[in-house]
Design a protein around this motif. Structure first.
Motif, PDB file in Angstrom:
ATOM      1  N   LEU A 139       0.892  -1.195   0.133  1.00 28.18           N
ATOM      2  CA  LEU A 139      -0.047  -0.021   0.116  1.00 28.18           C
ATOM      3  C   LEU A 139       0.938   1.355   0.026  1.00 28.18           C
ATOM      4  O   LEU A 139       0.640   2.124  -0.729  1.00 28.18           O
ATOM      5  CB  LEU A 139      -0.866   0.105   1.214  1.00 28.18           C
ATOM      6  CG  LEU A 139      -1.927   1.263   1.454  1.00 28.18           C
ATOM      7  CD1 LEU A 139      -2.789   1.431   0.237  1.00 28.18           C
ATOM      8  CD2 LEU A 139      -2.713   0.991   2.706  1.00 28.18           C
ATOM      9  N   LEU A 140       1.906   1.230   0.806  1.00 24.56           N
ATOM     10  CA  LEU A 140       2.760   2.433   0.852  1.00 24.56           C
ATOM     11  C   LEU A 140       3.449   2.739  -0.355  1.00 24.56           C
ATOM     12  O   LEU A 140       3.586   3.895  -0.789  1.00 24.56           O
ATOM     13  CB  LEU A 140       3.826   2.353   1.961  1.00 24.56           C
ATOM     14  CG  LEU A 140       3.218   2.508   3.396  1.00 24.56           C
ATOM     15  CD1 LEU A 140       4.446   2.061   4.234  1.00 24.56           C
ATOM     16  CD2 LEU A 140       2.902   3.867   3.764  1.00 24.56           C
ATOM     17  N   GLU A 141       4.030   1.830  -1.232  1.00 16.09           N
ATOM     18  CA  GLU A 141       4.443   1.963  -2.602  1.00 16.09           C
ATOM     19  C   GLU A 141       3.383   2.457  -3.485  1.00 16.09           C
ATOM     20  O   GLU A 141       3.768   3.310  -4.318  1.00 16.09           O
ATOM     21  CB  GLU A 141       4.966   0.406  -3.112  1.00 16.09           C
ATOM     22  CG  GLU A 141       6.264   0.071  -2.478  1.00 16.09           C
ATOM     23  CD  GLU A 141       6.810  -1.090  -3.284  1.00 16.09           C
ATOM     24  OE1 GLU A 141       8.008  -1.214  -3.390  1.00 16.09           O
ATOM     25  OE2 GLU A 141       5.887  -2.050  -3.659  1.00 16.09           O
ATOM     26  N   GLN A 142       2.185   1.823  -3.311  1.00 13.03           N
ATOM     27  CA  GLN A 142       1.090   2.546  -4.381  1.00 13.03           C
ATOM     28  C   GLN A 142       1.273   4.007  -3.868  1.00 13.03           C
ATOM     29  O   GLN A 142       0.959   5.010  -4.731  1.00 13.03           O
ATOM     30  CB  GLN A 142      -0.234   1.917  -3.974  1.00 13.03           C
ATOM     31  CG  GLN A 142      -1.493   2.533  -4.852  1.00 13.03           C
ATOM     32  CD  GLN A 142      -2.715   1.438  -4.260  1.00 13.03           C
ATOM     33  OE1 GLN A 142      -2.489   0.509  -3.816  1.00 13.03           O
ATOM     34  NE2 GLN A 142      -3.763   2.404  -4.608  1.00 13.03           N
ATOM     35  N   LEU A 143       1.003   4.380  -2.498  1.00 12.04           N
ATOM     36  CA  LEU A 143       0.814   5.861  -2.070  1.00 12.04           C
ATOM     37  C   LEU A 143       1.772   6.677  -2.431  1.00 12.04           C
ATOM     38  O   LEU A 143       1.527   8.006  -2.720  1.00 12.04           O
ATOM     39  CB  LEU A 143       0.486   5.870  -0.673  1.00 12.04           C
ATOM     40  CG  LEU A 143      -0.981   5.113  -0.359  1.00 12.04           C
ATOM     41  CD1 LEU A 143      -1.117   5.274   1.214  1.00 12.04           C
ATOM     42  CD2 LEU A 143      -2.285   5.664  -0.953  1.00 12.04           C
ATOM     43  N   ALA A 145       4.105   6.225  -5.015  1.00  6.64           N
ATOM     44  CA  ALA A 145       4.649   6.195  -6.374  1.00  6.64           C
ATOM     45  C   ALA A 145       4.390   7.651  -7.101  1.00  6.64           C
ATOM     46  O   ALA A 145       5.121   7.923  -7.859  1.00  6.64           O
ATOM     47  CB  ALA A 145       3.753   5.239  -7.181  1.00  6.64           C
ATOM     48  N   SER A 146       3.501   8.429  -6.507  1.00  7.74           N
ATOM     49  CA  SER A 146       3.344   9.632  -7.154  1.00  7.74           C
ATOM     50  C   SER A 146       3.191  10.717  -6.083  1.00  7.74           C
ATOM     51  O   SER A 146       2.514  12.008  -6.288  1.00  7.74           O
ATOM     52  CB  SER A 146       2.025   9.933  -7.910  1.00  7.74           C
ATOM     53  OG  SER A 146       0.706   9.410  -7.240  1.00  7.74           O
ATOM     54  N   SER A 147       3.590  10.420  -4.943  1.00  6.32           N
ATOM     55  CA  SER A 147       3.775  11.234  -3.897  1.00  6.32           C
ATOM     56  C   SER A 147       4.920  11.575  -3.047  1.00  6.32           C
ATOM     57  O   SER A 147       5.990  10.593  -2.948  1.00  6.32           O
ATOM     58  CB  SER A 147       2.687  11.076  -2.807  1.00  6.32           C
ATOM     59  OG  SER A 147       2.865  11.876  -1.485  1.00  6.32           O
ATOM     60  N   SER A 148       5.411  12.574  -2.300  1.00  2.00           N
ATOM     61  CA  SER A 148       6.692  12.713  -1.923  1.00  2.00           C
ATOM     62  C   SER A 148       6.476  13.024  -0.310  1.00  2.00           C
ATOM     63  O   SER A 148       7.310  13.652   0.380  1.00  2.00           O
ATOM     64  CB  SER A 148       7.389  14.060  -2.342  1.00  2.00           C
ATOM     65  OG  SER A 148       6.662  15.101  -2.225  1.00  2.00           O
ATOM     66  N   ASP A 149       5.288  12.579   0.197  1.00  2.00           N
ATOM     67  CA  ASP A 149       4.929  12.571   1.611  1.00  2.00           C
ATOM     68  C   ASP A 149       6.043  11.896   2.401  1.00  2.00           C
ATOM     69  O   ASP A 149       6.451  10.643   2.228  1.00  2.00           O
ATOM     70  CB  ASP A 149       3.716  11.918   1.770  1.00  2.00           C
ATOM     71  CG  ASP A 149       3.118  11.918   3.142  1.00  2.00           C
ATOM     72  OD1 ASP A 149       3.904  11.735   4.108  1.00  2.00           O
ATOM     73  OD2 ASP A 149       2.090  12.646   3.484  1.00  2.00           O
ATOM     74  N   GLU A 150       6.839  12.804   3.216  1.00  2.36           N
ATOM     75  CA  GLU A 150       8.121  12.188   3.935  1.00  2.36           C
ATOM     76  C   GLU A 150       7.569  11.158   4.906  1.00  2.36           C
ATOM     77  O   GLU A 150       8.120  10.324   5.334  1.00  2.36           O
ATOM     78  CB  GLU A 150       8.861  13.479   4.490  1.00  2.36           C
ATOM     79  CG  GLU A 150       9.614  14.183   3.337  1.00  2.36           C
ATOM     80  CD  GLU A 150      10.454  15.038   4.123  1.00  2.36           C
ATOM     81  OE1 GLU A 150      10.416  15.152   5.256  1.00  2.36           O
ATOM     82  OE2 GLU A 150      10.922  16.145   3.512  1.00  2.36           O
ATOM     83  N   THR A 151       6.518  11.446   5.477  1.00  5.44           N
ATOM     84  CA  THR A 151       6.121  10.359   6.519  1.00  5.44           C
ATOM     85  C   THR A 151       5.757   8.882   6.022  1.00  5.44           C
ATOM     86  O   THR A 151       6.301   8.079   6.544  1.00  5.44           O
ATOM     87  CB  THR A 151       4.612  10.996   7.334  1.00  5.44           C
ATOM     88  OG1 THR A 151       4.925  12.412   7.731  1.00  5.44           O
ATOM     89  CG2 THR A 151       4.390   9.911   8.248  1.00  5.44           C
ATOM     90  N   LEU A 152       4.931   8.858   5.077  1.00  2.58           N
ATOM     91  CA  LEU A 152       4.980   7.736   4.151  1.00  2.58           C
ATOM     92  C   LEU A 152       6.260   7.117   3.754  1.00  2.58           C
ATOM     93  O   LEU A 152       6.234   5.890   3.955  1.00  2.58           O
ATOM     94  CB  LEU A 152       3.710   7.867   3.147  1.00  2.58           C
ATOM     95  CG  LEU A 152       2.457   8.215   3.412  1.00  2.58           C
ATOM     96  CD1 LEU A 152       1.592   8.453   2.229  1.00  2.58           C
ATOM     97  CD2 LEU A 152       1.885   7.472   4.541  1.00  2.58           C
TER      98      LEU A 152
END
Length: 323
Positions: A139-143, A145-152
């Motif tokens: 799930l984290l890879e999916q989230l 892939a197009s986001s630079s959310d540092e927490t994730l």
């Protein structure tokens, strides 16, 4: 070999002054998971729940709801599965697998925050819960892939590290992926430690050698970068990006002749390589070979360039035009 381009780094340094499961699990995702059976089987589980509700054993009631939730999950009734997992967890909040399976159901419904909360709780209850890590990683890879959310991204890096410990035979691939994420986070020290771990486990991992070379290069340790690139090219002699990057390293060392040779080898392997053409043209200008530089710039006219490469090309043309 998955080499990354470093032309932006090179341009600043040389011109103006580069949803998939990570480890497929042969076991089913839901634990335990009943075989595919007719829809009418739900009637049997309804009766089991009713029988358990008539008794005083809270754990038996929790198990009955959990089992029915798994059947509903199997039948792709995800809201119904979540409702049963809710009941199971109300009766037995220590049921880590109910948290995990509910997280899966939430993820399939697109309720990603709820899924991540459930995976986290499953792991808190069972820190060695490998499947919970694997599904959270997916799930984290999916989230990310197009986001630079540092927490994730940090959570993903941490999960790779946990899986590397939980599955020693898969340490190298998980540490490699961890290093790549740490590079995205800008934590170069931790990234290099991850690539070091990969190379201890698998000394001939060309991707890790290349990634570590990039870190050495960005830190200004040109000799270490050159050593890793030499090793990578011995293992994968047709890697155009490795020749290009080694050319950058040699250029930074003042070895213009060998840098031109490396850029040329990269272009033999990949003729439509604009970064290598710009790099070689700049090196030719430094040598005073304006004719060769102009020839490389002309080849760029046939390629599609992004704005940064267009700017680099124009800067070189201006250098050539100045007597």
């Amino acid at each position: 070999m998955r080499f990354r381009r470093l032309w932006r780094m090179w341009y600043c340094a040389a011109i103006i002054a580069p949803v998939v499961l990570l480890a497929a699990c042969s076991e089913p995702l839901v634990e335990p998971r009943a075989p595919r059976i007719p829809t009418t089987v739900i009637d049997r589980y309804n009766a089991i729940v009713a029988t358990a509700e008539a008794g005083d054993d809270l754990l038996a009631r929790a198990r009955a709801y959990y089992d029915r939730g798994n059947i509903r999950f199997e039948q792709q009734d995800y809201p119904g599965a979540i409702a049963d997992y809710d009941q199971a967890l109300t009766l037995d909040p220590s049921m880590s697998r109910a948290f995990h399976n509910r997280g899966l159901a939430y993820a399939l419904l697109g309720e990603y925050d709820a899924a991540l909360r459930d995976y986290a709780q499953a792991i808190r209850l069972d820190p060695a819960y490998r499947r919970a890590y694997e599904n959270r990683v997916q799930l984290l890879e999916q989230l990310t892939a197009s986001s630079s959310d540092e927490t994730l991204l940090q959570q993903l890096a941490d999960d790779y590290g946990s899986l590397a410990q939980l599955i020693p035979e898969a340490e190298a691939p998980y540490r490699y992926r961890q290093g790549v994420i740490l590079v995205r986070l800008g934590d170069r020290t931790a990234a290099r430690e991850a690539f070091d771990a990969v190379l201890r486990a698998r000394p001939q991992d060309v991707d890790a050698l290349y990634e570590r070379a990039l870190l050495h290069y960005s830190a200004g340790d040109l000799n270490a970068a050159l050593a890793d690139l030499d090793a990578a090219l011995r293992l994968s002699p047709r890697a155009a990006n490795a020749y290009y990057t080694r050319g950058l390293v040699r250029y930074a060392q003042g070895n213009t002749r060998d840098a031109i040779a490396d850029f040329g080898q990269a272009l033999l392997l990949q003729p439509a390589y604009p970064e290598a053409l710009i790099a070689r043209a700049s090196a030719y200008v430094d040598q005073g070979n304006r004719t060769a530089a102009q020839a490389d710039l002309q080849r760029l006219d046939d390629l599609q360039l992004d704005p940064v490469l267009q700017q680099a090309r124009e800067a070189l043309r201006q250098r050539i035009s100045v007597p």
